[in-house]
Enzyme design. Structure first.
Site, short mmCIF file in Angstrom:
data_model
loop_
_atom_site.label_atom_id
_atom_site.label_comp_id
_atom_site.label_asym_id
_atom_site.label_seq_id
_atom_site.Cartn_x
_atom_site.Cartn_y
_atom_site.Cartn_z
N ASP A 180 -3.60 -1.11 -6.96
CA ASP A 180 -4.18 -1.55 -5.70
C ASP A 180 -5.65 -1.98 -5.86
O ASP A 180 -6.57 -1.16 -5.79
CB ASP A 180 -4.05 -0.37 -4.71
CG ASP A 180 -4.47 -0.75 -3.31
OD1 ASP A 180 -5.00 -1.85 -3.12
OD2 ASP A 180 -4.27 0.08 -2.41
N GLN A 240 -0.40 2.48 -5.62
CA GLN A 240 -1.81 2.89 -5.70
C GLN A 240 -2.48 2.52 -7.02
O GLN A 240 -3.63 2.10 -7.05
CB GLN A 240 -1.95 4.38 -5.47
CG GLN A 240 -2.09 4.70 -3.99
CD GLN A 240 -2.12 6.19 -3.70
OE1 GLN A 240 -2.11 7.01 -4.61
NE2 GLN A 240 -2.13 6.53 -2.44
N TYR A 259 -2.26 -0.49 8.63
CA TYR A 259 -3.41 -1.32 8.96
C TYR A 259 -3.70 -1.28 10.46
O TYR A 259 -2.83 -0.95 11.27
CB TYR A 259 -3.15 -2.77 8.56
CG TYR A 259 -3.24 -2.99 7.08
CD1 TYR A 259 -4.46 -2.98 6.43
CD2 TYR A 259 -2.09 -3.19 6.31
CE1 TYR A 259 -4.55 -3.18 5.07
CE2 TYR A 259 -2.17 -3.38 4.95
CZ TYR A 259 -3.40 -3.38 4.34
OH TYR A 259 -3.49 -3.57 2.98
N SER A 319 -8.11 -1.21 -2.96
CA SER A 319 -8.71 0.13 -2.95
C SER A 319 -9.78 0.27 -4.02
O SER A 319 -10.87 0.78 -3.76
CB SER A 319 -7.64 1.19 -3.18
OG SER A 319 -6.80 1.27 -2.07
N ARG A 345 0.85 -1.20 0.00
CA ARG A 345 0.00 0.00 0.00
C ARG A 345 0.88 1.25 0.00
O ARG A 345 0.82 2.09 0.89
CB ARG A 345 -0.93 0.02 1.20
CG ARG A 345 -1.76 -1.22 1.50
CD ARG A 345 -2.69 -1.69 0.47
NE ARG A 345 -3.94 -1.01 0.22
CZ ARG A 345 -5.09 -1.24 0.86
NH1 ARG A 345 -5.13 -2.08 1.85
NH2 ARG A 345 -6.19 -0.63 0.48
#
Ligand code: NAD
Length: 375
Positions: free
Chosen positions: A128, A125, A226, A131, A120
């Site tokens: 990902d 991104q 996280y 997401s 992450r």
């Protein structure tokens, strides 16, 4: 190198990439073989894949002829059994949870990638899938709640009286939770959110929602952003705060997860019993046990007059855009795996490649997965 795109099982409507990705792969000198009907439920026909430059074949031929097989979900036992050692597998197969599958990949010596293991990072991104798919899940969760709720989301001042806005409580303010907050606000609801990570407070407030504060949460900078397991004392305080807010809410959207673990239990049945009849709970964590004690994955149950919808795969209900985003994430990742001649080249000096590769030549490459399987 030949990529093979497989059709998912009947319970999954997405496809790993749409025809629009095929042309970009062919430009990279990679050929594409698509299982007949792979894109059907995402409204992408075989003809559209062919027009984009792919060939169409039956499933057994795709498995036999392709070097690099791509899907969305974890492969079933039959498919795993049919994969020979030189094949490469890529999907979103949740290796922190599907330990036995990782072991079979390892023992077969297969090279496998799991898209949910993409680090992450800022660079990660664009690849990902967690997401991109959580964006769909947060959006759909609110829409389903609004449809199910026997009252309005927005406030209305009418000649027939004033309707008060609905109150939505969002548990977990990660990607899905923040999206749910934004959509619920757009529909005119009053929104409150709770998360153990204090870092999200500003984001929650900037979306126009109230952040529920509970002091004493444990945060670990080594957990990569996280959430981590919480102390018993914190859990008790958290429970009290959630119970109070849930009792006043019309809708609760549950999104709290801890990677590789059972989802935290945030709404025990006693809390549901105190909610208003007609209220709606949407539990996006249902496949890992759920945040609500009464959730059942892929089912809607009604208890104490409250509808509890356990749904961990909303992206499958929006297959066109979810597949579009998934495919773009995959394409961005594949660009790290092929050289200019379209040959597969595995560069473990690249943190994204190393983090996403789970098994290779009989080894478990991903450190997190290895620490669980070989502690
Ligand atoms: P997730 O799906 O793992 O969990 C959802 C949310 O639940 C998280 O915000 C988590 O803190 C929360 N949660 C867990 N236990 C809880 C509990 N007991 N009570 C209340 N809330 C609880 O999260 P995610 O959406 O995948 O995001 C995880 C992290 O990754 C976040 O830090 C996010 O900002 C980060 N992230 C980074 C990138 C990137 O840079 N590429 C992209 C997306 C997300």
């Amino acid at each position: 190198m030949r990529i093979g795109l497989l059709k998912e099982s009947d319970s999954e409507s997405r496809v790993a990439f749409l025809p629009e990705v095929v042309a970009s792969l062919i430009k990279r000198k990679v050929s594409v073989l698509v299982e007949t009907g792979a894109g059907e439920s995402a409204l992408a026909s075989d003809a559209a894949y062919e027009e984009a430059g792919a060939s169409i074949a039956q499933r057994s031929e795709v498995i036999k002829q392709a070097d690099f097989l791509i899907g969305i979900q974890a492969p079933d036992d039959k498919l795993v059994a049919s994969l020979s050692q030189e094949k490469i597998w890529l999907s979103q197969y949740n290796p922190l949870w599907n330990i036995e599958l990782v072991k079979s990949f390892q023992s077969k010596g297969l090279t496998t990638f799991s898209m949910d293991a993409i680090p992450r990072s800022t660079r990660g991104q664009a690849m990902d899938v967690l997401s991109s798919q959580a964006t769909v899940a947060g959006y759909k969760a609110v829409l389903e709640a609004a449809l199910k709720l026997p009252s309005f989301f927005p406030m209305f001042m009418t000649a027939a009286g004033t309707i008060r806005p609905a109150t939505v409580l969002v548990l977990g303010a990660g990607v899905a939770g923040l999206q749910a907050i934004a959509i619920a606000r757009k529909l005119g609801a009053q929104v409150q959110a709770f998360d153990v990570r204090s870092a999200v407070k500003e984001e929650v407030m900037s979306l126009g929602a109230k952040f529920i504060e509970v002091e004493g949460a444990q945060e670990d900078s080594a957990a990569g952003g996280y959430a981590v397991e919480q102390s018993e004392d914190f859990k008790q305080k958290q429970q009290q705060a959630i119970n109070e807010h849930a009792a006043k809410a019309n809708v609760v959207i549950c999104t709290a997860q801890i990677p590789g673990r059972k989802a935290p239990l945030l709404l025990p049945k006693e809390a549901v019993a105190k909610m208003k009849p007609g209220s709606v709970i949407i539990d996006l964590a249902a496949s890992t046990g759920g945040n609500c004690e009464l959730s059942k994955d892929n089912e809607t149950v009604v208890e104490y007059g409250v509808s509890i919808i356990g749904q961990s795969n909303y992206p499958s209900q929006m297959p066109i855009d979810a597949s579009k985003m998934f495919g773009k994430n995959i394409l961005n990742f594949l660009e790290l795996l092929f050289n200019e001649e379209g040959e597969f080249s595995l560069n473990f000096d690249d943190a994204i490649v190393k983090g996403t590769c789970i098994t290779h030549q009989g080894e478990i490459v991903n450190e997190r997965v290895r620490s669980i399987i070989q502690p």
